[in-house]
Design a protein around this motif. Sequence first.
Motif, PDB file in Angstrom:
ATOM      1  N   MET A 235       3.784   6.530  -2.170  1.00  0.00           N
ATOM      2  CA  MET A 235       4.869   6.969  -3.047  1.00  0.00           C
ATOM      3  C   MET A 235       4.379   7.303  -4.445  1.00  0.00           C
ATOM      4  O   MET A 235       5.132   7.851  -5.263  1.00  0.00           O
ATOM      5  CB  MET A 235       5.955   5.896  -3.115  1.00  0.00           C
ATOM      6  CG  MET A 235       6.744   5.735  -1.830  1.00  0.00           C
ATOM      7  SD  MET A 235       8.221   4.707  -2.030  1.00  0.00           S
ATOM      8  CE  MET A 235       9.208   5.768  -3.120  1.00  0.00           C
ATOM      9  N   GLY A 236       3.125   6.961  -4.724  1.00  0.00           N
ATOM     10  CA  GLY A 236       2.536   7.314  -6.007  1.00  0.00           C
ATOM     11  C   GLY A 236       3.095   6.549  -7.198  1.00  0.00           C
ATOM     12  O   GLY A 236       2.999   7.024  -8.336  1.00  0.00           O
TER      13      GLY A 236
ATOM     14  N   ASP B 253       0.828  -1.212   0.000  1.00  0.00           N
ATOM     15  CA  ASP B 253       0.000   0.000   0.000  1.00  0.00           C
ATOM     16  C   ASP B 253       0.860   1.258   0.000  1.00  0.00           C
ATOM     17  O   ASP B 253       0.540   2.245  -0.677  1.00  0.00           O
ATOM     18  CB  ASP B 253      -0.915   0.008   1.230  1.00  0.00           C
ATOM     19  CG  ASP B 253      -2.023  -1.040   1.138  1.00  0.00           C
ATOM     20  OD1 ASP B 253      -2.267  -1.536   0.032  1.00  0.00           O
ATOM     21  OD2 ASP B 253      -2.619  -1.346   2.185  1.00  0.00           O
ATOM     22  N   TYR B 254       1.964   1.229   0.753  1.00  0.00           N
ATOM     23  CA  TYR B 254       2.838   2.399   0.821  1.00  0.00           C
ATOM     24  C   TYR B 254       3.466   2.700  -0.544  1.00  0.00           C
ATOM     25  O   TYR B 254       3.447   3.843  -1.017  1.00  0.00           O
ATOM     26  CB  TYR B 254       3.937   2.167   1.855  1.00  0.00           C
ATOM     27  CG  TYR B 254       5.020   3.233   1.822  1.00  0.00           C
ATOM     28  CD1 TYR B 254       4.765   4.525   2.274  1.00  0.00           C
ATOM     29  CD2 TYR B 254       6.292   2.952   1.316  1.00  0.00           C
ATOM     30  CE1 TYR B 254       5.738   5.511   2.224  1.00  0.00           C
ATOM     31  CE2 TYR B 254       7.272   3.923   1.271  1.00  0.00           C
ATOM     32  CZ  TYR B 254       6.995   5.200   1.724  1.00  0.00           C
ATOM     33  OH  TYR B 254       7.963   6.164   1.667  1.00  0.00           O
TER      34      TYR B 254
ATOM     35  N   VAL C  76       4.674  -9.154  -3.439  1.00  0.00           N
ATOM     36  CA  VAL C  76       4.314  -9.432  -4.831  1.00  0.00           C
ATOM     37  C   VAL C  76       2.986 -10.178  -4.912  1.00  0.00           C
ATOM     38  O   VAL C  76       2.148  -9.884  -5.786  1.00  0.00           O
ATOM     39  CB  VAL C  76       5.434 -10.232  -5.527  1.00  0.00           C
ATOM     40  CG1 VAL C  76       4.984 -10.702  -6.915  1.00  0.00           C
ATOM     41  CG2 VAL C  76       6.692  -9.381  -5.655  1.00  0.00           C
ATOM     42  N   GLY C  77       2.745 -11.132  -4.005  1.00  0.00           N
ATOM     43  CA  GLY C  77       1.471 -11.832  -3.989  1.00  0.00           C
ATOM     44  C   GLY C  77       0.309 -10.886  -3.757  1.00  0.00           C
ATOM     45  O   GLY C  77      -0.750 -10.999  -4.396  1.00  0.00           O
ATOM     46  N   THR C  78       0.501  -9.930  -2.860  1.00  0.00           N
ATOM     47  CA  THR C  78      -0.516  -8.904  -2.619  1.00  0.00           C
ATOM     48  C   THR C  78      -0.769  -8.080  -3.872  1.00  0.00           C
ATOM     49  O   THR C  78      -1.922  -7.812  -4.243  1.00  0.00           O
ATOM     50  CB  THR C  78      -0.078  -7.977  -1.474  1.00  0.00           C
ATOM     51  OG1 THR C  78       0.060  -8.735  -0.274  1.00  0.00           O
ATOM     52  CG2 THR C  78      -1.085  -6.858  -1.246  1.00  0.00           C
ATOM     53  N   LEU C  79       0.312  -7.695  -4.542  1.00  0.00           N
ATOM     54  CA  LEU C  79       0.187  -6.854  -5.737  1.00  0.00           C
ATOM     55  C   LEU C  79      -0.489  -7.589  -6.892  1.00  0.00           C
ATOM     56  O   LEU C  79      -1.220  -6.981  -7.683  1.00  0.00           O
ATOM     57  CB  LEU C  79       1.574  -6.363  -6.168  1.00  0.00           C
ATOM     58  CG  LEU C  79       2.224  -5.338  -5.227  1.00  0.00           C
ATOM     59  CD1 LEU C  79       3.688  -5.140  -5.580  1.00  0.00           C
ATOM     60  CD2 LEU C  79       1.473  -4.007  -5.295  1.00  0.00           C
ATOM     61  N   ILE C  80      -0.258  -8.894  -7.010  1.00  0.00           N
ATOM     62  CA  ILE C  80      -0.917  -9.670  -8.062  1.00  0.00           C
ATOM     63  C   ILE C  80      -2.433  -9.590  -7.891  1.00  0.00           C
ATOM     64  O   ILE C  80      -3.170  -9.325  -8.849  1.00  0.00           O
ATOM     65  CB  ILE C  80      -0.444 -11.136  -8.033  1.00  0.00           C
ATOM     66  CG1 ILE C  80       1.007 -11.238  -8.511  1.00  0.00           C
ATOM     67  CG2 ILE C  80      -1.340 -12.010  -8.923  1.00  0.00           C
ATOM     68  CD1 ILE C  80       1.598 -12.621  -8.380  1.00  0.00           C
ATOM     69  N   THR C  81      -2.887  -9.819  -6.672  1.00  0.00           N
ATOM     70  CA  THR C  81      -4.327  -9.752  -6.410  1.00  0.00           C
ATOM     71  C   THR C  81      -4.857  -8.340  -6.605  1.00  0.00           C
ATOM     72  O   THR C  81      -5.917  -8.141  -7.214  1.00  0.00           O
ATOM     73  CB  THR C  81      -4.626 -10.220  -4.980  1.00  0.00           C
ATOM     74  OG1 THR C  81      -4.236 -11.590  -4.849  1.00  0.00           O
ATOM     75  CG2 THR C  81      -6.108 -10.099  -4.661  1.00  0.00           C
TER      76      THR C  81
ATOM     77  N   ASP D  55      -3.886  -3.731   8.145  1.00  0.00           N
ATOM     78  CA  ASP D  55      -4.827  -2.679   7.736  1.00  0.00           C
ATOM     79  C   ASP D  55      -5.445  -1.995   8.959  1.00  0.00           C
ATOM     80  O   ASP D  55      -5.663  -0.784   8.954  1.00  0.00           O
ATOM     81  CB  ASP D  55      -5.935  -3.273   6.862  1.00  0.00           C
ATOM     82  CG  ASP D  55      -5.460  -3.568   5.446  1.00  0.00           C
ATOM     83  OD1 ASP D  55      -4.499  -2.912   5.003  1.00  0.00           O
ATOM     84  OD2 ASP D  55      -6.040  -4.448   4.799  1.00  0.00           O
ATOM     85  N   LEU D  56      -5.728  -2.772   9.993  1.00  0.00           N
ATOM     86  CA  LEU D  56      -6.307  -2.202  11.211  1.00  0.00           C
ATOM     87  C   LEU D  56      -5.374  -1.156  11.811  1.00  0.00           C
ATOM     88  O   LEU D  56      -5.814  -0.092  12.256  1.00  0.00           O
ATOM     89  CB  LEU D  56      -6.567  -3.314  12.228  1.00  0.00           C
ATOM     90  CG  LEU D  56      -7.155  -2.879  13.578  1.00  0.00           C
ATOM     91  CD1 LEU D  56      -8.568  -2.347  13.404  1.00  0.00           C
ATOM     92  CD2 LEU D  56      -7.139  -4.049  14.565  1.00  0.00           C
TER      93      LEU D  56
END
Length: 281
Positions: free
Chosen positions: A45-46, A39-40, A88-93, A214-215
């Motif tokens: 960082m855009g 997320d960061y 990377v797994g997070t970004l794939i989803t 996230d919390l």
Amino acid sequence: MPVSSATAKTVAYNRVPRVTADFWLIKLMAVTMGETAADYLNVQMGLGLTATSLIMSAILAVALVWQFAQKRYVPAAYWLSVVLISIVGTLITDNLVDNFHVPLLDTTIAFSVVLALTFLLWFKAEGTLSIHSIFTGRREAFYWLAILFTFALGTAAGDLVAEKFALGYLATGVLFGMIIVSLSIGYFFLGLDAILGFWLVYILTRPLGASFGDLMSQPAQYGGFGLGTIITSSIFLTAIVLIVVYMSLPHEGEELVEVDASGKPAASTKGHGFSAAEEKV
């Protein structure tokens, strides 16, 4: 190193760590950081999803080259790869959902099928899904491919429950935590298969960690504590580094596997945690 000329057996190093309390602690922290770091990089960082995905995939590839070159478990190489593959797994989803507008339910089902196929191919090729026998390049490749899909699946399932089903971060974390506790009870007291139990818990620690990440990081209006992704990621990165340093000093998690002259697991593997009967999650 030779064991006996009569038996023609050798002892190889397992390339992944033993499954201990340290293993689960650092794994949970790694997946939590994977969520907040993604997320960061993407938002704060855009860089955007596409650029972030390409950059992190390239860094992961370098880390995996380092990991594969070790031929044994080295905490720094192994856990760096876990942290990066979590991102990377997070970004794939996230790419499938945000860029290609694939519904979270469809994404969850798709990664469940892909992970199941990975396990099927792994089992057909090697005859086992045990993590206590990752001592060849092919087994390690199957291992890391499965790990990647567990992170992608965990991300999709966690987001599905927290966002689509609107349970919120805390309730989602508690829900997945309760499922993990139930599986642990099943393993320790009800005879749940060790390999099945391990991989189910491995998948579920992803949404558990992501929910609490996230919390901590999300603003109060979205149900979070408002710490932000930088502070949250820094907290878990510091904890990961400290635990990895601790693991590196006594060679924590190093495991041996007895193999025969052909490179296959020896018939007798007592003491190396290889057999299904002795395997501990």
